[in-house]
Design a protein around this motif. Structure first.
Motif, PDB file in Angstrom:
ATOM      1  N   UNK A 274      -8.185   3.740   6.629  1.00  0.00           N
ATOM      2  CA  UNK A 274      -9.507   4.354   6.774  1.00  0.00           C
ATOM      3  C   UNK A 274     -10.493   3.197   6.828  1.00  0.00           C
ATOM      4  N   UNK A 275     -11.512   3.284   7.680  1.00  0.00           N
ATOM      5  CA  UNK A 275     -12.437   2.151   7.805  1.00  0.00           C
ATOM      6  C   UNK A 275     -13.190   1.875   6.511  1.00  0.00           C
ATOM      7  N   UNK A 276     -13.365   2.912   5.678  1.00  0.00           N
ATOM      8  CA  UNK A 276     -14.223   2.755   4.497  1.00  0.00           C
ATOM      9  C   UNK A 276     -13.453   2.374   3.244  1.00  0.00           C
ATOM     10  N   UNK A 277     -12.133   2.227   3.339  1.00  0.00           N
ATOM     11  CA  UNK A 277     -11.371   1.800   2.160  1.00  0.00           C
ATOM     12  C   UNK A 277     -10.422   0.664   2.530  1.00  0.00           C
ATOM     13  N   UNK A 278     -10.138  -0.191   1.572  1.00  0.00           N
ATOM     14  CA  UNK A 278      -9.203  -1.305   1.781  1.00  0.00           C
ATOM     15  C   UNK A 278      -8.669  -1.762   0.437  1.00  0.00           C
ATOM     16  N   UNK A 279      -7.406  -1.583   0.082  1.00  0.00           N
ATOM     17  CA  UNK A 279      -6.420  -0.898   0.908  1.00  0.00           C
ATOM     18  C   UNK A 279      -6.642   0.626   0.918  1.00  0.00           C
ATOM     19  N   UNK A 280      -5.994   1.261   1.893  1.00  0.00           N
ATOM     20  CA  UNK A 280      -6.091   2.717   2.024  1.00  0.00           C
ATOM     21  C   UNK A 280      -4.709   3.327   1.850  1.00  0.00           C
ATOM     22  N   UNK A 281      -4.701   4.585   1.426  1.00  0.00           N
ATOM     23  CA  UNK A 281      -3.412   5.264   1.277  1.00  0.00           C
ATOM     24  C   UNK A 281      -3.574   6.742   1.585  1.00  0.00           C
ATOM     25  N   UNK A 282      -2.462   7.346   1.988  1.00  0.00           N
ATOM     26  CA  UNK A 282      -2.410   8.801   2.052  1.00  0.00           C
ATOM     27  C   UNK A 282      -1.480   9.250   0.948  1.00  0.00           C
ATOM     28  N   UNK A 304       1.664  15.867   2.965  1.00  0.00           N
ATOM     29  CA  UNK A 304       0.438  15.070   2.816  1.00  0.00           C
ATOM     30  C   UNK A 304      -0.704  15.943   2.315  1.00  0.00           C
ATOM     31  N   UNK A 305      -1.418  15.470   1.303  1.00  0.00           N
ATOM     32  CA  UNK A 305      -2.534  16.274   0.801  1.00  0.00           C
ATOM     33  C   UNK A 305      -3.895  15.588   0.819  1.00  0.00           C
ATOM     34  N   UNK A 306      -3.938  14.272   0.828  1.00  0.00           N
ATOM     35  CA  UNK A 306      -5.276  13.653   0.844  1.00  0.00           C
ATOM     36  C   UNK A 306      -5.240  12.192   1.275  1.00  0.00           C
ATOM     37  N   UNK A 307      -6.443  11.659   1.529  1.00  0.00           N
ATOM     38  CA  UNK A 307      -6.609  10.249   1.856  1.00  0.00           C
ATOM     39  C   UNK A 307      -7.408   9.576   0.760  1.00  0.00           C
TER      40      UNK A 307
END
Ligand code: DAH
Length: 369
Positions: A274-282, A304-307
């Motif tokens: 996701x551009x707004x998080x680093x690192x990102x996960x689902x 999958x339930x969220x980002x």
């Protein structure tokens, strides 16, 4: 000389005969008022010989005291009787339902949002809201998606024509190099495509530490069996001085297990972007699809339930938060999906068809816990 015992029985008789406070007052004034019989006697004292005066005065005072006591006792009795009468008359039947006429039901989305908010409130999050018509700068640019950023294409945006310019200091360049809308007609307002701009608003408004939960409607130009042009998300944001991925994982695991009432629910954090998080996960939760259906918590499958992710330093910076001092995590989840999974609702589109039979079946009583 007046016979005090006759006077006493006369006055006492009138007091006892009084059945309400007004009658009692008449009896009191007749005996002890300025022109009352007992008061009248006191006035005659001056005409008595010295020897009798003292003794007669003392007897009148005793009589006065006795009558006052009788009056007080009578008043108490009348008031008690009045209270009993009122209690009998105004009695409430507490066994009756307070809303016997209630026929409406809470929509499962309303119910699910309330459940989510309650669970996060227990973890210290406070609820924040933002507008549906959002500044492009807050929906995208501040979240590290400048106008030419490819991630904008991931969200099928509804642009609004002919609205004013962007929020001051942000997005003045918005739309300039965006393929959509055309350059000569920048459209800085959109129907918000996610609840993430509420994170931006929260950071711009308040200084860290922050623990914010933002439920609400979002809009995307997309409609099929699994997508509606309007749906609901809940966004979460935590910003503090020593926040890390472990906090994010713990918070989401506690939430998911409480929400699905499944203390052993398995969670899997998969690397994502996701551009707004680093690192990102689902985040996926454990489920079982082996018999054609879907059961949460059992089996070897994942859903999958969220980002989520750690807030990108550029986003903190865009919102006036010093990334050298603060870190944050954020997450975003779809409310319809969580409601479908928990309440066994098979089709996303039915949420917004306003079918009364559906609502009677899946709706909740406002009195349900
Ligand atoms: N805004 C994302 C979406 O609508 C969801 C999301 C993902 C929100 C990751 C977040 C996040 O805060 O960290 O698809």
């Amino acid at each position: 000389m007046t016979d005090l015992s006759t006077l006493k029985s006369e006055c006492a008789g009138a007091i006892e005969a009084a059945t309400d406070l007004a009658a009692l007052e008449v009896a009191r004034v007749a005996a002890l008022g300025k022109k009352g019989k007992v008061t009248g006697l006191l006035k005659t004292l001056g005409g008595l010989p010295e020897g009798e005066r003292r003794e007669f005065g003392a007897r009148i005072n005793t009589l006065k005291d006795e009558l006052e006591e009788l009056i007080a006792a009578r008043r108490a009795a009348i008031e008690a009787k009045d209270l009993d009468a009122r209690l009998a008359f105004e009695r409430a039947d507490v066994t009756l339902s307070p809303r016997p006429e209630q026929t409406g039901a809470l929509h499962p989305i309303t119910r699910t949002i309330a459940e989510i908010c309650n669970l996060f409130a227990q973890m210290g999050f406070k609820v924040a809201e933002g507008p549906h018509i959002e500044d492009d700068a807050l929906n995208f640019t501040a979240l590290n998606m400048p106008p030419d950023h490819p991630a904008r294409q991931m969200q099928d945006t509804f642009y609004l024509e002919g609205m004013g310019s962007g929020v001051e200091g942000m997005g003045s360049e918005t739309g300039q190099s965006d393929p959509e809308p055309p350059a000569q007609n920048p459209k800085p307002y959109v129907l918000r495509t996610h609840t993430s701009p509420v994170q931006v608003r929260a950071m711009l408004k308040e200084k860290p530490p922050l623990r914010v939960l933002a439920p609400g409607r979002v809009f995307r130009c997309d409609s099929d069996q699994t997508h509606a042009p309007m749906f609901h998300q809940v966004e979460g944001l935590v910003v503090d001085e020593a926040t890390h991925m472990g906090h994010l994982k713990g918070t989401l695991a506690d939430f998911m297990r409480a929400y699905f009432n499944a203390p052993n629910l398995k969670l899997r954090f998969r690397p994502s972007y996701f551009p707004f998080t680093e690192p990102s996960a689902e985040v996926d939760i454990g489920c079982d699809r082996s018999d054609g259906g879907l059961k949460i918590c059992e089996g070897e499958d994942w859903l999958e339930v969220l980002g989520c992710g750690m807030v990108h330093p550029k986003v903190l910076q865009n919102c006036g938060v010093d990334p050298a001092r603060y870190q944050g995590y954020a997450f975003g989840m779809g409310v319809e999906r969580l409601a479908m999974l928990k309440y066994g609702i098979p089709d996303l589109r039915t949420f917004f068809e306003a079918d009364l039979r559906w609502l009677r079946h899946y709706g909740f009583s406002v009195l349900d816990q």
